[in-house]
Structures are given as C-alpha cells and as structure tokens.
Write a protein that holds these residues in place. Structure first.
Motif, PDB file in Angstrom:
ATOM      1  N   UNK A 291      89.591  27.229 -47.954  1.00 59.16           N
ATOM      2  CA  UNK A 291      88.851  27.350 -46.708  1.00 59.16           C
ATOM      3  C   UNK A 291      87.357  27.169 -46.972  1.00 59.16           C
ATOM      4  N   UNK A 292      86.846  27.884 -47.972  1.00 63.60           N
ATOM      5  CA  UNK A 292      85.428  27.748 -48.313  1.00 63.60           C
ATOM      6  C   UNK A 292      85.109  26.330 -48.750  1.00 63.60           C
ATOM      7  N   UNK A 293      85.978  25.757 -49.576  1.00 59.05           N
ATOM      8  CA  UNK A 293      85.723  24.409 -50.056  1.00 59.05           C
ATOM      9  C   UNK A 293      85.741  23.375 -48.956  1.00 59.05           C
ATOM     10  N   UNK A 294      86.714  23.455 -48.062  1.00 59.68           N
ATOM     11  CA  UNK A 294      86.835  22.456 -47.005  1.00 59.68           C
ATOM     12  C   UNK A 294      85.668  22.525 -46.023  1.00 59.68           C
ATOM     13  N   UNK A 295      85.236  23.719 -45.684  1.00 63.11           N
ATOM     14  CA  UNK A 295      84.072  23.842 -44.796  1.00 63.11           C
ATOM     15  C   UNK A 295      82.842  23.169 -45.411  1.00 63.11           C
ATOM     16  N   UNK A 296      82.799  23.149 -46.726  1.00 62.93           N
ATOM     17  CA  UNK A 296      81.651  22.545 -47.408  1.00 62.93           C
ATOM     18  C   UNK A 296      81.766  21.024 -47.541  1.00 62.93           C
ATOM     19  N   UNK A 297      82.827  20.434 -47.019  1.00 64.52           N
ATOM     20  CA  UNK A 297      82.954  18.977 -47.048  1.00 64.52           C
ATOM     21  C   UNK A 297      82.218  18.325 -45.877  1.00 64.52           C
ATOM     22  N   UNK A 298      82.023  19.062 -44.784  1.00 62.77           N
ATOM     23  CA  UNK A 298      81.385  18.465 -43.604  1.00 62.77           C
ATOM     24  C   UNK A 298      80.048  17.785 -43.909  1.00 62.77           C
ATOM     25  N   UNK A 299      79.163  18.377 -44.739  1.00 67.39           N
ATOM     26  CA  UNK A 299      77.888  17.705 -45.010  1.00 67.39           C
ATOM     27  C   UNK A 299      78.019  16.378 -45.748  1.00 67.39           C
ATOM     28  N   UNK A 300      79.220  16.048 -46.253  1.00 67.90           N
ATOM     29  CA  UNK A 300      79.409  14.752 -46.899  1.00 67.90           C
ATOM     30  C   UNK A 300      79.216  13.598 -45.918  1.00 67.90           C
ATOM     31  N   UNK A 301      79.241  13.913 -44.624  1.00 69.57           N
ATOM     32  CA  UNK A 301      79.000  12.888 -43.605  1.00 69.57           C
ATOM     33  C   UNK A 301      77.521  12.530 -43.470  1.00 69.57           C
ATOM     34  N   UNK A 302      76.638  13.356 -43.992  1.00 65.72           N
ATOM     35  CA  UNK A 302      75.205  13.170 -43.758  1.00 65.72           C
ATOM     36  C   UNK A 302      74.606  11.929 -44.432  1.00 65.72           C
ATOM     37  N   UNK A 303      74.956  11.597 -45.695  1.00 65.65           N
ATOM     38  CA  UNK A 303      74.325  10.424 -46.312  1.00 65.65           C
ATOM     39  C   UNK A 303      74.563   9.121 -45.561  1.00 65.65           C
ATOM     40  N   UNK A 304      75.780   8.898 -45.070  1.00 67.84           N
ATOM     41  CA  UNK A 304      76.046   7.668 -44.320  1.00 67.84           C
ATOM     42  C   UNK A 304      75.204   7.610 -43.054  1.00 67.84           C
ATOM     43  N   UNK A 305      75.071   8.758 -42.374  1.00 66.80           N
ATOM     44  CA  UNK A 305      74.236   8.802 -41.178  1.00 66.80           C
ATOM     45  C   UNK A 305      72.779   8.521 -41.529  1.00 66.80           C
ATOM     46  N   UNK A 306      72.327   9.060 -42.666  1.00 64.00           N
ATOM     47  CA  UNK A 306      70.937   8.845 -43.082  1.00 64.00           C
ATOM     48  C   UNK A 306      70.674   7.375 -43.387  1.00 64.00           C
ATOM     49  N   UNK A 307      71.639   6.704 -44.012  1.00 67.96           N
ATOM     50  CA  UNK A 307      71.484   5.281 -44.295  1.00 67.96           C
ATOM     51  C   UNK A 307      71.529   4.444 -43.024  1.00 67.96           C
ATOM     52  N   UNK A 308      72.235   4.928 -42.021  1.00 67.39           N
ATOM     53  CA  UNK A 308      72.335   4.177 -40.763  1.00 67.39           C
ATOM     54  C   UNK A 308      71.001   4.125 -40.045  1.00 67.39           C
ATOM     55  N   UNK A 309      70.151   5.121 -40.222  1.00 66.67           N
ATOM     56  CA  UNK A 309      68.913   5.175 -39.438  1.00 66.67           C
ATOM     57  C   UNK A 309      67.959   4.021 -39.721  1.00 66.67           C
ATOM     58  N   UNK A 310      67.567   3.665 -40.988  1.00 70.23           N
ATOM     59  CA  UNK A 310      67.578   4.488 -42.189  1.00 70.23           C
ATOM     60  C   UNK A 310      66.329   5.365 -42.259  1.00 70.23           C
ATOM     61  N   UNK A 311      66.449   6.470 -42.992  1.00 74.56           N
ATOM     62  CA  UNK A 311      65.331   7.404 -43.107  1.00 74.56           C
ATOM     63  C   UNK A 311      64.547   7.115 -44.386  1.00 74.56           C
ATOM     64  N   UNK A 312      63.314   7.631 -44.512  1.00 73.92           N
ATOM     65  CA  UNK A 312      62.517   7.402 -45.722  1.00 73.92           C
ATOM     66  C   UNK A 312      63.208   7.937 -46.971  1.00 73.92           C
ATOM     67  N   UNK A 313      62.832   7.405 -48.123  1.00 71.80           N
ATOM     68  CA  UNK A 313      63.480   7.744 -49.384  1.00 71.80           C
ATOM     69  C   UNK A 313      63.417   9.249 -49.661  1.00 71.80           C
ATOM     70  N   UNK A 314      62.290   9.884 -49.406  1.00 73.70           N
ATOM     71  CA  UNK A 314      62.163  11.311 -49.683  1.00 73.70           C
ATOM     72  C   UNK A 314      63.131  12.141 -48.870  1.00 73.70           C
TER      73      UNK A 314
END
Length: 430
Positions: A291-314
């Motif tokens: 349960x703890x591990x799976x809840x922590x998988x949700x943020x794995x979606x963030x890098x793809x979203x960040x590249x889609x924008x794309x946001x600055x390197x920092x």
C-alpha cells in the motif's frame, strides 16, 4: 541460511560475502550502463537518425529481453545462478565493445546498432532473474528491508554518477567512448560475480523439464493477485515511462534544454532521488508494504508531464528528484514482499515472470513513440504517458492484497498454493 564463507564479509554483521560482492558488482555496472543509455540515443542521433530510429534501437534491446526472460528464469533455478550471471555479463561486455568500436571507427548503420543492442538485451534476459534470485537469497528475513534499501541506495548512487558523467562525456568526447567504458564495467562486474558462493543454496531436485519448471513458476506467480496485479500495472507504466525517457527525453533535451549534458543532469537528479528514497527506507519500515509503495508510484507521472511543457532544466531536475525518491519506496517494498512471500527455489522463475510482465510492452511503446509523436504531437504523447501512469496505479489499489499485505520478519512457509486460487488468477489474467 548462509555458510561460514558467505557470512565472512566486511560491513554490518548481516552483510554476507555474497551480498557485498553483488552490491559491488551492481555499482560497477550501474556506473557504466546509465551513461551508455544516453550514449546509445545520441549515437543514433549523431548518425543522422530521428526519434523513430532512437525508438527502434531501444526496442531492439527489449524484444529479446521479452523473448528469453522466462527461459532465463527457469535456467537460473536449475543451475548455479552466478554462472548464468557471469555468462550474461560476458555477452554484454562483447556487444557493448563492438558497439563502441563501430561508433568510434566510422558511421554506424541503424541495423548494426539494433543488432548489437539486441545482443545486450539477450544477456540481460538471462542475467536479471538470476541476479534477483541471488540477491533475495543472500539476506535473512529480519534484515531484508534494510539490506535491500542499502543495496538499492548503492546502485542508485551509481546510477546518479553514471548518468551525470555519461551525459558530460557524451558532450565532451562523444558516445563511442562512453559505450567502451560500459563494456569495461561489464568485464569487471563479471569477474566479481565469479566469486559468489552458492554452497548455502540447497541442491535442486531434478525436474520434469523446462516446460514443467515454467508451469510451476507460473502457478506461484498467478496464485498471488498482489503479484500479478502490480506486474500488470508496471507493464503499462514502464512502457510509457521508458518511451518518454529513451525517445522523447533526448529529443526535448536537444530542442529545448541544451543537449545531452542537461538531459544527463536531469537523469542524475532522478538517480539522486532514488538514493534519497533508499536512504529513507533504511529507517522507515511501513507495515503495509505494498500500500505504501503503490501510493508512492503516482509521482512517476510527473517527469513526462514536465517534459510535455517543457519546463526549465532546474525545475525538471526537481521533478525528477521527487519521482525518484517516491518510486524507490516502492522498489524496496516490492523486493521485501518478494523475499518474504516467494520460496527460495522459485525466486528466479517468479522474478522472470515479474520482469517479463514489466518489460513486455516496452518494445511496442518505444517503437510507436515516433509514430505517436507524428499523430498526436510530442506534448500530447507525453501527457498521455503521464495520464496512463496515474490510471493504472489507481486501478491496482482495487486489489485487496495490495492494500492488506503486511511486513513479516520471516519467510512464508513453503506450502502449495490452492489450485482454485491459481485457476481464478489465471482466469483474471486472461
């Protein structure tokens, strides 16, 4: 569970000789492999390839990985696992050395890069299940969580250094030399793994053949809904995250972030996050592991979203750090669950089904990354990757065992699974 020879090792009292050798070898290969992923992508681009070509080379690694994984798992539960690991390392060393020579001496052709990458994937198919089974059998139940966290912290630290150094070296001296370093790393790691001690592992009883072994492994896998449910989840999540990292990431870096160096820095930030996550797991012992591990998988979606924008390197580096930290919580929890629930003599076969499910769709995703970009645009494709990670992670939380499985300090008793459960699980997968 360990012999005197395998117990004798520097470090904590629970760190066996095998555990120390496995950790050292994994660090060496991690330093080389993470740089080579960047090098391979930019070798294709430097040879005049486009995003579709990068995807084809990436897919050529995962196709043989999928084809040979189950066979590799069955073999690793039949013969000494360290022999399988050393042979696989030798194949990886030779294929990467040939790839490096090809890049350094001329203009590599697409089919040549695909062939050599496919040989590397074949080696990984046999190495992965053997290595995971060897690691899981090298620690006892009381210290398993901390041992896996420290192992992953060491290997993720190597990933951090390898990605950052690999990106810098690709920019400074070109991808060929980075591939050569990876070949040398496989040679050193193979030498270390040749000293592993398998004397503490009970002798295998003669089986009825490869197919019978695979069926027995399938029964162990399919009889546990938490196991196949999470593997299905990661089959989809790994496919889209792999496409984002191996295809879209280098393209976004080239067009918007400044090239290989910044992309290597971003991957290094992800590696730094995994180190932080592993460090957290040396202290945190969640009772409900999955349960703890799976809840922590949700943020794995963030890098793809960040590249889609794309946001600055920092900012991208910050996002990658968070995703790395949280997904590492899952990684340690997952290894601990496998260690406590799966009988030792079936570890490699179950690991093979785990690996198979986790990578089965990656060739499709990477090969389709280029056409998807043409059809939906790069940003649209990346947003789709992000959304799918969220969806499949939410769905796996509907599996009761994912929410309820609790931590123990001892392995489960080795008892046959009820046939009705296995049949039900097989039906669910179909």
């Amino acid at each position: 569970m360990t012999s005197a020879a395998s117990r004798s090792a520097p470090g904590p009292a629970w760190a066996s000789r095998n555990y120390s050798l496995l950790t050292a070898a994994a660090v060496v290969t991690g330093l080389g492999a993470n740089g080579s992923l960047i090098a391979a992508a930019f070798a294709v681009l430097d040879a005049g390839g486009d995003g579709g070509d990068v995807g084809l080379v990436a897919a050529s690694r995962t196709v043989p990985l999928v084809v040979f994984l189950l066979i590799g798992g069955a073999i690793a539960d039949r013969v000494p696992r360290h022999r399988v690991m050393v042979a696989a390392n030798a194949l990886n060393c030779l294929s990467q050395a040939a790839f490096a020579l090809l890049v350094l001496t001329g203009e590599p052709r697409l089919w040549q890069m695909m062939l050599l990458t496919a040989l590397g994937g074949t080696g990984q198919a046999f190495f992965g299940p053997a290595a995971e089974g060897m690691l899981l059998s090298s620690v006892d139940g009381e210290h398993a969580g901390r041992a896996f966290a420290l192992f992953r912290m060491a290997t993720q630290s190597a990933a951090l250094g390898g990605a950052a150094l690999g990106g810098a070296l690709v920019a400074a001296v070109g991808p060929g030399w980075v591939l050569a370093i990876d070949a040398a790393a496989f040679a050193v790691a193979g030498a270390l793994r040749s000293f592993l001690d398998v004397g503490h592992i009970p002798a295998r009883t003669p089986g009825e053949g490869m197919l019978a072994d695979l069926r027995e492994g399938w029964r162990e896998f399919a009889g546990r809904p938490w196991l196949w449910g999470i593997v299905v989840q990661f089959s989809l999540a790994n496919a889209v995250v792999g496409a984002a990292d191996s295809v879209y990431g280098p393209l976004v870096a080239r067009d918007s972030l400044g090239g290989a160096g910044p992309w290597g820095l971003a991957l290094g930030a992800f590696g730094a996050g995994t180190v932080a996550g592993a460090l957290l797991m040396t202290r945190w012992r969640p009772r409900r592991l999955l349960l703890a591990g799976t809840l922590c998988v949700f943020p794995l979606a963030l890098p793809s979203a960040a590249l889609a924008v794309p946001i600055p390197v920092g900012v991208l580096c910050g996002v990658m750090f968070v995703a790395g930290t949280t997904v590492e919580v899952f990684g340690v929890s997952w290894m601990t669950a496998l260690h406590q629930e799966i009988p030792e003599d079936k570890l490699s076969r179950v690991s093979a089904y785990d690996w198979f499910g986790s990578v089965a769709l990656m060739p499709v995703a990477t090969a389709l990354a280029g056409p998807a970009e043409t059809a939906f645009g790069r940003a649209g494709s990346l947003w789709g990757c992000s959304g799918l990670v969220v969806l499949v992670t939410a769905l796996v939380l509907l599996v009761p065992d994912v929410r309820r499985l609790t931590r123990r300090t001892t392995r489960a008793a080795v008892a046959p699974l009820p046939s009705a459960d296995a049949e039900s699980a097989v039906g669910g997968l179909g």
